[in-house]
Design an enzyme around this catalytic site. Structure first.
Site, PDB file in Angstrom:
ATOM      1  N   GLU A 156      36.573  44.158  26.347  1.00  0.00           N
ATOM      2  CA  GLU A 156      36.367  42.742  26.681  1.00  0.00           C
ATOM      3  C   GLU A 156      36.435  42.623  28.190  1.00  0.00           C
ATOM      4  OE1 GLU A 156      39.422  40.104  25.381  1.00  0.00           O
ATOM      5  OE2 GLU A 156      39.314  40.804  23.326  1.00  0.00           O
TER       6      GLU A 156
ATOM      7  N   ASP B 111      45.462  31.232  29.885  1.00  0.00           N
ATOM      8  CA  ASP B 111      46.021  32.460  30.446  1.00  0.00           C
ATOM      9  C   ASP B 111      47.373  32.244  31.108  1.00  0.00           C
ATOM     10  OD1 ASP B 111      44.121  34.525  29.832  1.00  0.00           O
ATOM     11  OD2 ASP B 111      42.722  33.419  31.100  1.00  0.00           O
TER      12      ASP B 111
END
Lengths: 265, 409
Positions: A48, A59
């Protein structure tokens, strides 16, 4: 190209697949390509590549820091596609993980076309759910790309059914209610979520958020088809600023530990 | 309070206009979708429950000091050559329209059985309002604030602390309002089972743009009725400042279906376009997705959010509420920039002619009225004076050089 083949190959070996993440352009574009290729060499089955974004709401601090460093270094969307091309050339299925606005800005159809041309397998979309993504679904189908949407512990069974029906490649199960980042213990929410997801689809199910070592990977590999690791890889590079070789050695050692973990379950 | 629909409402999934090319929607992590669905249901049920509405109205009346007056600013009117009416939201408890939104959302939080609220704040006004509402309802409160802003607005940090809230400085990204929103969303993903997010403006994912509008539309409902009662006419034109756009949508909603009433929103023109330092999102931005909604966004060629600039922290946001984007796209409302300098001139003008020191945010609307009066002599111009200027005195001191005993020119 679809990530599903890598999951099926791992399953045929009687193990889970190892999915590794790094943002493009970190520590710089070429350094990122070298790092991702080292992860492939050391045992990642699927890659990824994160598209660094100014407002990454899913995040934690580790990936935020890497993305910010990449942006400050001037990384562009075209560099992300260049990174995809270099990594996909290894034959390992390579997806882009991206917040939605950079794709909107690039043009959804144009992004899909250029991603397919670069050899990319598809997209993972943390802030785009299928009910908000008809434009992406149409473009992905047109260009034969994987559509990896997320399911969460808070998802209703109805939403898991809707989400998995729109996925191609695999389903991304977020194991914790929280942002990305390595955690010392794995979540007890992951097992039940994977079971509910598997009841809804035949697609492979990967579990992400929080995995940082082989022991945790082995634990998740007992019930999931794939183990997704991101922040721990980023941390390995962040811990060796300015020393590319040491960073790559740390990255390789971590990948080998995780790859052994998914084989130990 | 009114819940009457207008021709400019969102569909049931939060889209203003077409669900691909229109504005709004919900671009959010799956982990938050269940909470947003739960909130949507609770909000619809509450708005249909006369007991909830009555309690909200009673709190606004007895605690927040509403309805705020509609005031004919005669000396300013004389100066500008038009009839200027000011909706005095600066007189509300905590000093701005924002108290309406937080009391509504906190009342809903209590109804949903949640015990903790989180909020983002730029200058600290929404943070102070949230801390106030949390104290009123006995809820735990955490406010995220960019570390640049905690230094610029130490007084508001102290206010929030005194009110019992925890203030968390945010260092990530540009360490300002948009990053405070990011951090609040990160908290919410991990705390959503017991925590409500008191969003500070009519932006973000569905249902926030429509829900915040419902809690602030009393501004326009009151102003419209007051204008008819006091002056026997509707205004010719209404004006408000627009950052995220909660005070503006609060004023505009009651007038949207009054086709004869012209509607103007004034965005922060900052130091001017050519400098690139502004926050005129509708005027200069491009359609994109920020903080969960499709709207106009200040962004670069790769879709990275560009930092905005305004002398007023409350307008310093690189996105805008999606209903404003829709009103602009349909032509129902007009959005224009007013620069830092125009706003500061308007602040001084209102102080000198009326003895009212407006918030610098609201001074952008007054600056807009100055321009509108030139174009529309003799007309009735209703301006939302959304907040008072006490919080801005440090900026004013620096801008005007006020540390002396005689009045500056």
């Amino acid at each position: 190209m679809t990530a599903r083949t890598a999951f099926e190959k791992a399953a045929a070996d009687g193990r889970a697949a190892l999915v590794g993440y790094l943002p493009a352009g970190f520590p710089d574009v070429q350094g990122g390509i070298d790092a991702l290729r080292a992860m492939v060499d050391a045992g990642c089955d699927v890659i990824e590549i994160g598209l660094p974004y100014s407002d990454p709401v899913m995040d934690g601090p580790t990936i935020q820091a890497a993305a910010q460093q990449a942006l400050e270094g001037g990384v562009r969307t075209s560099d992300v596609l260049r990174t995809v091309e270099a990594v996909a050339a290894t034959g390992t299925p390579t997806l882009v993980m991206t917040y939605w606005n950079p794709v909107v800005r690039y043009g959804v159809e144009r992004f899909a076309a250029d991603l397919a041309n670069a050899g990319g397998a598809g997209l993972i979309t943390p802030d785009l759910t299928p009910d908000s993504g008809p434009e992406w679904i149409a473009a992905a189908d047109q260009h034969d790309l994987d559509k990896v949407f997320l399911v969460a512990p808070s998802s209703t069974d109805e939403r898991i059914t809707m989400t998995t029906a729109a996925c191609r490649g695999f389903v991304y199960a977020t194991a914790v209610m929280g942002v990305t980042g390595a955690r010392t213990t794995t979540s007890d929410l992951a097992g039940p979520l994977v079971a509910r997801t598997k009841a809804a689809t035949d697609l492979p199910v990967g579990v992400g958020l929080g995995v940082s070592n082989g022991a945790q990977a082995a634990e998740i590999a007992r019930y999931a088809d794939g183990v997704i690791v991101g922040s721990a890889f980023v941390r390995a590079l962040l811990d060796h600023p300015g020393d590319g070789d040491a960073g790559l050695r740390a990255l390789t050692a971590l990948t080998e530990d995780l790859a052994a973990g998914v084989r130990r379950a | 309070m009114s819940t009457a629909p207008t021709r400019f409402d969102a569909d049931e999934r939060g889209w203003f206009g077409d669900p691909v090319t229109g504005f709004g929607g919900r671009f959010m992590p799956e982990a938050l979708v269940a909470a947003l669905d739960e909130l949507t249901v609770a909000w619809h049920e509450a708005m249909a429950d006369p007991a909830f509405v009555a309690e909200f109205e009673a709190i606004l009346r007895e605690y927040a000091g509403l309805p705020s007056p509609l005031y004919h600013a005669e000396r300013l009117s004389q100066r500008l050559g038009a009839r200027i009416l000011l909706k005095r939201e600066d007189l509300n408890h905590t000093g701005a329209h924002k108290i309406r939104n937080v009391l509504g959302q906190a009342l809903l939080t209590r109804r949903m059985g949640k015990t903790r609220v989180i909020a983002e704040t730029g200058a600290g006004q929404h943070g102070v309002a949230s801390a106030t509402a949390a104290a009123y309802f006995g809820l735990d409160c955490t406010v995220y604030m960019g570390s640049v802003d905690t230094r610029r607005q130490a007084l508001n940090v102290a206010r929030m602390n005194l009110l019992g809230a925890t203030v968390v400085p945010v260092d990530s990204g540009s360490a300002t309002l948009k990053d405070a929103i990011n951090e609040a969303l990160r908290d919410w993903v991990a705390s959503v089972d017991h925590t409500a997010y008191l969003f500070g403006t009519a932006a973000g994912p569905h249902p926030f743009p429509s829900m915040v509008r419902d809690f602030t539309r009393g501004i326009g409902d009151e102003a419209r009725a007051q204008c008819l009662e006091q002056y026997g006419v509707l205004p010719d034109v209404i004006a408000a400042c627009v950052g995220g756009g909660s005070n503006a949508i609060g004023l505009f909603t009651a007038f949207l279906d009054d086709e004869a009433v012209a509607i103007y929103g004034f965005e922060a023109g900052g130091e001017g376009f050519d400098t690139g330092r502004h926050a005129s999102t509708i005027h200069a931005g491009d359609p994109g997705v920020l903080h969960g909604a499709r709207t106009y966004v200040l962004q670069d060629d790769d879709g990275q959010t560009v930092e905005s600039h305004s002398i007023s922290a409350g307008l310093d946001y690189p996105g805008v509420g999606p209903q404003h984007a829709h009103l602009a796209a349909t032509g129902r409302a007009t959005y224009l920039p007013a620069t830092d300098a125009e706003a500061m001139d308007a602040m001084a003008l209102l102080a000198r002619t009326e003895g009212i020191i407006p918030a610098i945010e609201s001074a952008h609307a007054v600056a807009g009225a100055v321009r509108l009066a030139e174009e529309r002599p003799g007309q009735t111009i209703l301006v939302n004076l959304s907040g008072r200027g006490d919080k801005d005195m440090e900026t004013a001191m620096e801008y005007f050089g006020l540390n002396r005993t005689e009045a500056p020119r």
